[in-house]
Design an enzyme around this catalytic site. Structure first.
Site, short mmCIF file in Angstrom:
data_model
loop_
_atom_site.label_atom_id
_atom_site.label_comp_id
_atom_site.label_asym_id
_atom_site.label_seq_id
_atom_site.Cartn_x
_atom_site.Cartn_y
_atom_site.Cartn_z
N GLU A 88 0.83 -1.20 0.00
CA GLU A 88 0.00 0.00 0.00
C GLU A 88 0.87 1.25 0.00
O GLU A 88 1.90 1.28 0.67
CB GLU A 88 -0.93 0.00 1.23
CG GLU A 88 -1.92 -1.16 1.21
CD GLU A 88 -2.89 -1.14 2.38
OE1 GLU A 88 -2.74 -0.27 3.29
OE2 GLU A 88 -3.81 -1.97 2.40
N HIS A 117 -8.13 1.07 1.57
CA HIS A 117 -7.91 0.84 3.00
C HIS A 117 -8.67 1.89 3.82
O HIS A 117 -8.11 2.55 4.70
CB HIS A 117 -6.42 0.88 3.33
CG HIS A 117 -6.09 0.17 4.62
ND1 HIS A 117 -4.86 -0.37 4.88
CD2 HIS A 117 -6.83 -0.07 5.75
CE1 HIS A 117 -4.84 -0.91 6.09
NE2 HIS A 117 -6.03 -0.74 6.63
#
Length: 319
Positions: free
Chosen positions: A264, A283
């Protein structure tokens, strides 16, 4: 002067929202970027660090003067707890603080995939009318069997939300819940492989650790029904993304909703990108504007306890 550093690079307006919650005489700074060099630089002179998504490495734990690290949220797989113990750094998290938000996002992803909400929106935004294309894969949630992998605060919150849909709920957990708690939540324990084979919807709501890393791989995905869907709001490392992408492309799984990724921010070569039956979100499951103030107050209370040498909230203590 006591310095607190927010390791996730933050804009000035976000820092301004946090500063009113600081104890008197404390100052708040943030890292210049996500690079390891800037992360280490940001910790120089800091007594305390707060991390949302940023890893806290052994090198960071070794920075002189660092007394505590606080996770903003609950997942601590990217925090080096062994290094924290070696260097005498306390580590905390806001246990259970985001359970409802993550549970609601998990439910939202289930509905978005089942009802083709994201695909419908995207088709219209691109000038189309994809009603006919999405019809064969649109289905309801009501009455379908849902399998929850992990039954902590989040799993229990999700089970409560699913009551209104009349869903039979299976769960997999290392240690089953007491029978009376199972009954109160309407749950039935099942070994993981049995859960995967029986469920129309599988949600991942477990911690990432040595026992769950790459838990859902090619072999486990092969146990699932071809018309089932998978939702991951846990951690990217619980799922082998390339195996999921292959199962989707080959029609061995109807769809997926994914909020967390192995790397990420998501990388351009992530195999899940560009797959129509897959809904991706950045997320965001734990985000809750209404939970901002309570979470910040809770973190500051724990960090102040470290400074004053008084007991912090026991439920939040990791190290």
């Amino acid at each position: 002067m006591t310095q607190v550093v927010l390791l996730d690079p933050a804009a000035p307006d976000r820092l301004d929202r946090i500063r009113p919650f600081l104890p008197q005489g404390w100052v708040l700074t943030t890292a210049a970027s996500r690079s390891p060099q800037d992360q280490l630089a940001a910790l120089q002179g800091a007594s305390f660090a707060i991390t949302g998504d940023m890893p806290v490495t052994a090198a960071m734990m070794a920075v002189p003067g660092l007394r505590a690290v606080h996770k903003w949220g609950v997942g601590y797989d990217s925090i080096d707890l062994d290094a924290a113990r070696r260097h005498g750094v306390r580590v905390f998290r806001t246990t259970g603080s985001n359970a409802v938000a993550v549970a609601e996002t998990t439910l939202g992803l289930i509905l978005a995939v089942n009802r083709n909400i994201a695909r419908g929106h995207l088709g219209i935004a691109q000038g189309g009318w994809p009603k006919g294309q999405v019809a064969p894969s649109s289905t309801t949630l009501s009455g379908r069997t849902v399998g929850i992998v992990g039954m902590g605060h989040i799993g229990k919150a999700l089970a409560r939300l699913l009551r209104g849909f009349g869903c039979p709920i299976l769960y997999a957990k290392r240690t089953p819940l007491p029978v009376d708690e199972e009954a109160a939540l309407g749950l039935h324990f099942a070994p993981l492989d049995q859960l995967l084979a029986a469920s129309d919807v599988v949600t991942l709501n477990c911690d990432l650790n040595d026992s769950t890393r790459n838990l859902i791989d090619r072999d486990r995905l092969a146990l699932m029904k071809p018309d089932a869907i998978l939702v991951n709001a846990a951690r990217g490392g619980v799922l082998v993304e390339s195996d999921l992408a292959q199962a989707i492309r080959e029609g061995r799984l109807r769809g997926a909703g994914i909020d967390v990724f192995s790397v990420e921010p998501i990388q351009p070569d992530n195999p899940l990108l560009g797959l129509d039956p897959v809904v991706l979100t950045p997320h965001l499951a734990a985000l809750d504007a209404g939970g901002f103030a309570p979470s910040v107050r809770r973190m500051m209370t724990n960090l102040l306890a470290v400074q004053q040498g008084t007991p912090p909230q026991g439920i939040d203590v990791l190290v």
